[in-house]
Design a protein around this motif. Structure first.
Motif, short mmCIF file in Angstrom:
data_model
loop_
_atom_site.label_atom_id
_atom_site.label_comp_id
_atom_site.label_asym_id
_atom_site.label_seq_id
_atom_site.Cartn_x
_atom_site.Cartn_y
_atom_site.Cartn_z
N PRO A 183 86.48 74.74 18.93
CA PRO A 183 86.85 75.72 19.98
C PRO A 183 87.33 75.06 21.27
O PRO A 183 88.29 75.54 21.89
CB PRO A 183 85.53 76.48 20.21
N GLN A 200 78.60 71.64 11.63
CA GLN A 200 78.34 72.73 12.56
C GLN A 200 78.75 72.36 13.98
O GLN A 200 79.30 73.19 14.72
CB GLN A 200 76.85 73.10 12.52
N THR A 201 78.50 71.12 14.36
CA THR A 201 78.91 70.65 15.69
C THR A 201 80.42 70.69 15.83
O THR A 201 80.95 71.12 16.86
CB THR A 201 78.39 69.23 15.92
N ARG A 209 82.52 72.60 14.09
CA ARG A 209 83.02 73.98 14.02
C ARG A 209 82.70 74.79 15.27
O ARG A 209 83.53 75.59 15.72
CB ARG A 209 82.42 74.67 12.78
N GLU A 210 81.52 74.58 15.84
CA GLU A 210 81.08 75.42 16.95
C GLU A 210 81.37 74.83 18.33
O GLU A 210 81.42 75.56 19.31
CB GLU A 210 79.57 75.70 16.83
N ILE A 211 81.55 73.52 18.41
CA ILE A 211 81.77 72.89 19.72
C ILE A 211 83.15 72.24 19.81
O ILE A 211 83.96 72.59 20.66
CB ILE A 211 80.67 71.84 20.01
N ALA A 241 71.67 70.78 14.68
CA ALA A 241 72.97 71.13 14.10
C ALA A 241 73.54 69.95 13.31
O ALA A 241 73.40 68.80 13.70
CB ALA A 241 73.94 71.53 15.21
N ALA A 281 73.31 70.02 20.87
CA ALA A 281 73.46 70.45 19.47
C ALA A 281 72.60 69.59 18.55
O ALA A 281 72.02 70.10 17.58
CB ALA A 281 74.93 70.36 19.07
#
Length: 290
Positions: A206, A198-199, A201-203, A194, A189
């Motif tokens: 989840p 963003q890191t 939220r997306e990694i 990123a 990332a």
């Protein structure tokens, strides 16, 4: 031919039967008491249909305690989650003194919850408490505040204490989840440009969802049934304004001797908590499948 003793269901059967007995036998006893007229010594004096349940629902203190239980549980669980996530992420970073910082965060978890509540009761004393003394020293107040003697301040303060004592356990769960995430994902990332948000939220978020679900369910059960904080600080006073269901239950059974109503309330609390757990876990598993 496969031996029956190697069947996994046979191997877990003794433990399952023991756990079922430990759980189901008290429930059966509570169910029996809840539909009978009971004296203060626990002697059954005859079937009274559902009079105990009717009496509990008809008590205005029950409705107040039920509403405060929802506020108490939701506020502490959400507050602990919001604070524990960034704390766990900081403690997961590699920095000098990280081990000491982790120990400091975990220390409150090693202290008896009752002792913690008693210390807070001393600190919040309206006349000689450390909180009033500190605020006066800083010039923030001119006269002492009766923190635990007023409903407007007692319950919010108890919620704050509940959040503080829930953070160590929640941080422990999140640290376990963060340690299971591969550093390669963060490196990839970073190479893609990123941002930290963003890191996260997306990694991070989840992959942390199963641990978030565990923290929510376990904290919900613990906080819903948490007795020491409120009892050691105010015993549900002033004028029952800080009672939640578990302290209201204690008063019914041991202060007023209404064992039938206390048993009925116990079953209602069990059903409420079980329903929430089943619904939440079902929704969480459905989201994971999609």
């Amino acid at each position: 031919m496969r031996s029956p003793l190697t069947n996994p269901y046979v191997l877990i059967l003794p433990g399952f039967l023991l756990a079922a007995f430990i759980i189901l036998w008290p429930l059966f006893q509570l169910g029996t008491i809840s539909v009978n007229d009971v004296n203060r010594f626990g002697q059954l004096r005859g079937f009274n249909e559902f009079a105990n349940y009717t009496a509990v629902f008809g008590d205005p203190n029950f409705l107040g305690a039920l509403w405060r239980t929802f506020i108490w549980t939701g506020s502490i669980v959400i507050g602990a989650l919001v604070i524990s996530v960034p704390v766990a992420m900081i403690l997961n970073e590699d920095f000098y003194g990280r081990s000491v910082a982790r120990v400091i965060i975990m220390l409150p978890w090693a202290v008896s919850l009752t002792m913690t509540a008693i210390v807070w009761r001393w600190a919040l004393n309206g006349e000689i408490g450390m909180l009033n003394s500190g605020l006066r020293t800083l010039g923030l107040i001119d006269q002492n505040i009766q923190w635990l003697a007023r409903a407007s301040t007692a319950f919010p303060v108890q919620i704050m204490i509940g959040i503080l004592v829930t953070i160590p356990f929640t941080v422990t769960i999140f640290l376990g989840g963060l340690s299971s995430i591969s550093d390669d994902l963060y490196e990839a990332a970073k190479l893609e440009g990123a941002s930290r948000w963003q890191t996260f939220r997306e990694i991070t978020l989840p992959l942390m969802r199963p641990f978030l679900n565990i923290a929510i369910v376990l904290n919900m059960i613990n906080v819903f049934n948490s007795f020491p904080i409120i009892w050691a600080t105010t015993q549900g006073d002033p004028a029952n304004s800080t009672d939640i269901l578990v302290t209201y239950l204690y008063k019914l059974g041991f202060r007023f001797g209404k064992l039938g109503e206390a048993s009925a309330l116990s079953l209602m609390m069990f059903a409420l908590l079980l329903a929430f757990t089943v619904v939440y876990v079902s929704l969480a598993m459905r989201k994971e499948r999609t």
